[in-house]
Design a protein around this motif. Structure first.
Motif, PDB file in Angstrom:
ATOM      1  N   VAL A  93      39.246  74.688  40.404  1.00 38.67           N
ATOM      2  CA  VAL A  93      38.098  75.198  41.158  1.00 38.67           C
ATOM      3  C   VAL A  93      37.903  76.689  40.868  1.00 38.67           C
ATOM      4  CG1 VAL A  93      37.162  75.591  43.471  1.00 38.67           C
ATOM      5  CG2 VAL A  93      38.357  73.457  42.947  1.00 38.67           C
ATOM      6  N   LEU A  94      38.995  77.444  40.854  1.00 42.82           N
ATOM      7  CA  LEU A  94      38.894  78.861  40.527  1.00 42.82           C
ATOM      8  C   LEU A  94      38.373  79.060  39.111  1.00 42.82           C
ATOM      9  CD1 LEU A  94      42.258  80.113  42.116  1.00 42.82           C
ATOM     10  CD2 LEU A  94      39.942  80.219  43.088  1.00 42.82           C
ATOM     11  N   ALA A  95      38.796  78.183  38.190  1.00 45.14           N
ATOM     12  CA  ALA A  95      38.309  78.292  36.811  1.00 45.14           C
ATOM     13  C   ALA A  95      36.824  77.998  36.728  1.00 45.14           C
ATOM     14  CB  ALA A  95      39.088  77.328  35.921  1.00 45.14           C
ATOM     15  N   ALA A  96      36.356  76.988  37.470  1.00 47.10           N
ATOM     16  CA  ALA A  96      34.926  76.666  37.462  1.00 47.10           C
ATOM     17  C   ALA A  96      34.111  77.822  38.014  1.00 47.10           C
ATOM     18  CB  ALA A  96      34.688  75.401  38.289  1.00 47.10           C
ATOM     19  N   ARG A  97      34.595  78.454  39.057  1.00 46.02           N
ATOM     20  CA  ARG A  97      33.870  79.608  39.607  1.00 46.02           C
ATOM     21  C   ARG A  97      33.865  80.771  38.626  1.00 46.02           C
ATOM     22  NH1 ARG A  97      36.326  79.237  45.763  1.00 46.02           N
ATOM     23  NH2 ARG A  97      34.649  77.925  46.630  1.00 46.02           N
ATOM     24  N   ALA A  98      34.988  80.977  37.936  1.00 44.43           N
ATOM     25  CA  ALA A  98      35.058  82.069  36.966  1.00 44.43           C
ATOM     26  C   ALA A  98      34.107  81.848  35.805  1.00 44.43           C
ATOM     27  CB  ALA A  98      36.492  82.211  36.456  1.00 44.43           C
ATOM     28  N   LEU A  99      33.828  80.585  35.474  1.00 43.22           N
ATOM     29  CA  LEU A  99      32.913  80.275  34.382  1.00 43.22           C
ATOM     30  C   LEU A  99      31.457  80.316  34.819  1.00 43.22           C
ATOM     31  CD1 LEU A  99      34.852  77.346  32.666  1.00 43.22           C
ATOM     32  CD2 LEU A  99      34.529  79.676  31.804  1.00 43.22           C
ATOM     33  N   GLY A 100      31.210  80.641  36.093  1.00 48.80           N
ATOM     34  CA  GLY A 100      29.841  80.813  36.569  1.00 48.80           C
ATOM     35  C   GLY A 100      29.208  79.585  37.172  1.00 48.80           C
ATOM     36  N   PHE A 147      30.111  63.758  54.142  1.00 49.31           N
ATOM     37  CA  PHE A 147      29.136  64.779  53.756  1.00 49.31           C
ATOM     38  C   PHE A 147      29.309  66.041  54.590  1.00 49.31           C
ATOM     39  CE2 PHE A 147      24.979  66.799  54.294  1.00 49.31           C
ATOM     40  CZ  PHE A 147      24.660  67.070  52.972  1.00 49.31           C
ATOM     41  N   LEU A 148      29.384  65.892  55.919  1.00 46.74           N
ATOM     42  CA  LEU A 148      29.530  67.070  56.775  1.00 46.74           C
ATOM     43  C   LEU A 148      30.870  67.760  56.535  1.00 46.74           C
ATOM     44  CD1 LEU A 148      28.054  65.888  60.205  1.00 46.74           C
ATOM     45  CD2 LEU A 148      27.044  67.459  58.549  1.00 46.74           C
ATOM     46  N   GLY A 149      31.940  66.975  56.380  1.00 48.26           N
ATOM     47  CA  GLY A 149      33.238  67.588  56.145  1.00 48.26           C
ATOM     48  C   GLY A 149      33.278  68.369  54.848  1.00 48.26           C
ATOM     49  N   ALA A 150      32.639  67.837  53.802  1.00 47.48           N
ATOM     50  CA  ALA A 150      32.631  68.538  52.512  1.00 47.48           C
ATOM     51  C   ALA A 150      31.794  69.810  52.588  1.00 47.48           C
ATOM     52  CB  ALA A 150      32.093  67.604  51.426  1.00 47.48           C
ATOM     53  N   VAL A 151      30.591  69.724  53.141  1.00 42.90           N
ATOM     54  CA  VAL A 151      29.690  70.885  53.179  1.00 42.90           C
ATOM     55  C   VAL A 151      30.230  71.961  54.117  1.00 42.90           C
ATOM     56  CG1 VAL A 151      27.379  71.647  53.817  1.00 42.90           C
ATOM     57  CG2 VAL A 151      27.678  69.521  52.550  1.00 42.90           C
ATOM     58  N   VAL A 152      30.609  71.563  55.323  1.00 43.46           N
ATOM     59  CA  VAL A 152      31.083  72.540  56.303  1.00 43.46           C
ATOM     60  C   VAL A 152      32.424  73.127  55.881  1.00 43.46           C
ATOM     61  CG1 VAL A 152      31.801  72.847  58.701  1.00 43.46           C
ATOM     62  CG2 VAL A 152      29.809  71.450  58.170  1.00 43.46           C
ATOM     63  N   GLY A 153      33.327  72.297  55.365  1.00 47.66           N
ATOM     64  CA  GLY A 153      34.615  72.813  54.907  1.00 47.66           C
ATOM     65  C   GLY A 153      34.467  73.766  53.737  1.00 47.66           C
ATOM     66  N   PHE A 154      33.491  73.533  52.888  1.00 45.85           N
ATOM     67  CA  PHE A 154      33.266  74.413  51.740  1.00 45.85           C
ATOM     68  C   PHE A 154      32.611  75.714  52.165  1.00 45.85           C
ATOM     69  CE2 PHE A 154      30.693  75.860  48.114  1.00 45.85           C
ATOM     70  CZ  PHE A 154      31.676  75.941  47.131  1.00 45.85           C
ATOM     71  N   ARG A 155      31.681  75.628  53.120  1.00 45.01           N
ATOM     72  CA  ARG A 155      30.939  76.820  53.538  1.00 45.01           C
ATOM     73  C   ARG A 155      31.757  77.691  54.485  1.00 45.01           C
ATOM     74  NH1 ARG A 155      25.719  78.565  53.581  1.00 45.01           N
ATOM     75  NH2 ARG A 155      25.074  79.888  55.315  1.00 45.01           N
ATOM     76  N   GLY A 156      32.384  77.069  55.489  1.00 39.95           N
ATOM     77  CA  GLY A 156      33.184  77.826  56.439  1.00 39.95           C
ATOM     78  C   GLY A 156      32.327  78.727  57.317  1.00 39.95           C
ATOM     79  N   SER A 208      27.730  77.112  39.823  1.00 41.97           N
ATOM     80  CA  SER A 208      27.097  77.349  41.120  1.00 41.97           C
ATOM     81  C   SER A 208      27.929  76.722  42.237  1.00 41.97           C
ATOM     82  CB  SER A 208      25.693  76.753  41.132  1.00 41.97           C
ATOM     83  OG  SER A 208      25.754  75.342  41.004  1.00 41.97           O
ATOM     84  N   PRO A 209      27.755  77.209  43.478  1.00 42.27           N
ATOM     85  CA  PRO A 209      28.516  76.607  44.595  1.00 42.27           C
ATOM     86  C   PRO A 209      28.275  75.107  44.745  1.00 42.27           C
ATOM     87  CG  PRO A 209      27.568  78.705  45.264  1.00 42.27           C
ATOM     88  CD  PRO A 209      27.011  78.409  43.913  1.00 42.27           C
ATOM     89  N   ALA A 210      27.017  74.670  44.544  1.00 45.21           N
ATOM     90  CA  ALA A 210      26.721  73.244  44.666  1.00 45.21           C
ATOM     91  C   ALA A 210      27.468  72.439  43.605  1.00 45.21           C
ATOM     92  CB  ALA A 210      25.226  72.999  44.560  1.00 45.21           C
ATOM     93  N   ARG A 211      27.536  72.978  42.379  1.00 45.14           N
ATOM     94  CA  ARG A 211      28.239  72.259  41.313  1.00 45.14           C
ATOM     95  C   ARG A 211      29.744  72.238  41.593  1.00 45.14           C
ATOM     96  NH1 ARG A 211      27.696  70.393  36.240  1.00 45.14           N
ATOM     97  NH2 ARG A 211      29.463  70.594  34.820  1.00 45.14           N
ATOM     98  N   VAL A 212      30.276  73.345  42.075  1.00 39.88           N
ATOM     99  CA  VAL A 212      31.695  73.383  42.400  1.00 39.88           C
ATOM    100  C   VAL A 212      32.033  72.339  43.456  1.00 39.88           C
ATOM    101  CG1 VAL A 212      33.526  74.784  43.420  1.00 39.88           C
ATOM    102  CG2 VAL A 212      31.999  75.782  41.718  1.00 39.88           C
ATOM    103  N   LEU A 213      31.157  72.247  44.476  1.00 42.41           N
ATOM    104  CA  LEU A 213      31.424  71.325  45.577  1.00 42.41           C
ATOM    105  C   LEU A 213      31.305  69.872  45.139  1.00 42.41           C
ATOM    106  CD1 LEU A 213      31.939  70.631  48.525  1.00 42.41           C
ATOM    107  CD2 LEU A 213      29.503  70.995  48.971  1.00 42.41           C
ATOM    108  N   PHE A 214      30.163  69.520  44.534  1.00 42.98           N
ATOM    109  CA  PHE A 214      29.891  68.112  44.255  1.00 42.98           C
ATOM    110  C   PHE A 214      30.499  67.622  42.936  1.00 42.98           C
ATOM    111  CE2 PHE A 214      26.385  69.374  47.090  1.00 42.98           C
ATOM    112  CZ  PHE A 214      26.608  68.464  48.105  1.00 42.98           C
ATOM    113  N   ARG A 215      30.755  68.542  42.011  1.00 41.41           N
ATOM    114  CA  ARG A 215      31.295  68.114  40.709  1.00 41.41           C
ATOM    115  C   ARG A 215      32.812  68.232  40.651  1.00 41.41           C
ATOM    116  NH1 ARG A 215      33.382  66.282  37.148  1.00 41.41           N
ATOM    117  NH2 ARG A 215      32.912  66.270  34.919  1.00 41.41           N
TER     118      ARG A 215
END
Length: 358
Positions: free
Chosen positions: A227-234, A151-160, A236-243
């Motif tokens: 991941v870039l495609a998911a962000r381009a489609l709008g 959990f910490l590695g995913a959240v912290v690595g994603f947030r930076g 959310s950061p939480a969905r990108v991370l967990f989905r």
């Protein structure tokens, strides 16, 4: 690493089944967990099924009813020699001390197939129940630190950013101390160490290993096309991370957990061997081994728990190696590139060795 597909999962399972060494390790792990689950059927002080004083008792060796608190298999047989009783494989509990049977070698006394320790306790019963205690402790501890690290590695690595820097300093501080040294220090600060304090002591350092692996995987996945495609489609950061990114950390967590069980079992045995872990009344492989220091002639106190430790650690390591090869496409791709770059004769020999291992 792209997201896992049902076909990819089937391919991974098929590759794992073809790995002969991994199959042996998996068989050893399954047998150890079977022993842990059915420990009360293998060694206990009360029968599994019996009729006593006109009443039927079922699984009294598991429930330990108050009415039979002062009884064991021997006393029940003395009271009612002809009574119906179906006992466990060995009619001794892990904590019962037998006067006159101290340090009895294997098969030297009836009912003690693996001998007794310095306090007259049955070694087979302590091994069986020690298997349950060690594997249960290792499984719970591994689930805890793998969950925290993932959990910490995913959240912290994603947030930076600043959060990543602060957590990195904490990880560097914790990993500067060897796990056993830190665990001994935590145990020494507590007046009455227990399994809970040992759980905390080991978990304080082990989560950092999983954190680093997951963090690196998340940072690598952030620049992948899906991941870039998911962000381009709008998304959310939480969905990108967990989905989208989160599922790719599962293989890292599974492999880390497989190795983690072996390392926790070894750490728990080491601490109890040094007598800074659990109390001596709790059955543990390390506690059995610790008695060899005072009684070096009792070879059975060294050999039997040593074999159990070796089987546990080796089994989890070979399965972990196989899972890493199967679940990590980067490692397979790198291996294929190296093989392709080798001369034909060397590549053929390497392929033959790989086929033989599987």
């Amino acid at each position: 690493m792209s997201q896992a597909t049902p076909g990819g999962v089937r391919e991974a399972l098929s590759r794992l089944r073809r790995h002969s060494i991994a199959r042996l390790g998996a068989i050893a792990i399954v047998l150890l967990f079977v022993v842990a689950i059915f420990a009360d059927l293998l060694a206990a002080e009360l029968p599994v099924v019996m009729r006593h004083q006109g009443r039927w008792w079922f699984m009294a060796n598991v429930t330990h009813p108050v009415e039979l608190a002062d009884h064991d298999c021997a006393s029940l047989a003395a009271e009612d020699p002809g009574g119906l009783r179906i006992g466990p494989l060995v009619c001794h509990g892990p904590a019962r001390e037998h006067e006159g049977a101290r340090l009895a070698p294997p098969m030297a006394r009836a009912g003690h197939p693996l001998g007794t320790d310095a306090r007259g306790r049955d070694v087979f019963a302590r091994l069986v129940h020690g298997t349950r205690n060690s594997l249960t402790f290792a499984l719970l501890t591994t689930l805890a630190f793998v969950g925290i690290g993932t959990f910490l590695g995913a959240v912290v690595g994603f947030r930076g950013g600043a959060v990543d820097s602060m957590v990195a300093r904490l990880v560097d501080t914790l990993t500067a101390f060897p796990m056993l040294v830190l665990a001994i220090g935590v145990q020494a600060m507590i007046p009455n160490p227990s399994a809970a304090t040992l759980f905390v002591a080991i978990g304080l350092t082990k989560w950092t290993e999983v954190y680093r692996l997951v963090r690196a995987e998340v940072q690598h996945a952030q620049n992948r096309d899906y991941v870039l495609a998911a962000r381009a489609l709008g998304a959310s950061p939480a969905r990108v991370l967990f989905r989208h990114i989160g599922p790719n950390t599962r293989s890292v967590a599974i492999v880390a957990g497989t190795y983690g069980i072996a390392s926790v079992v070894l750490a728990e045995a080491s601490l109890t061997f040094l007598r800074v872990g659990r109390d001596t009344t709790t059955a543990s492989w390390g506690e059995i081994l610790s008695e060899v220091r005072d009684h070096p002639q009792a070879w059975w106190l060294l050999v039997f728990p040593g074999v159990m430790l070796l089987a546990t650690i080796a089994g989890h390591h070979v399965v972990g190696e196989a899972l890493r090869d199967v679940l990590d496409p980067h490692a397979r791709a790198a291996g294929d590139r190296v093989t392709a770059a080798l001369p034909p004769s060397t590549a053929l020999m390497d392929s033959a060795f790989a086929t033989e291992e599987r």
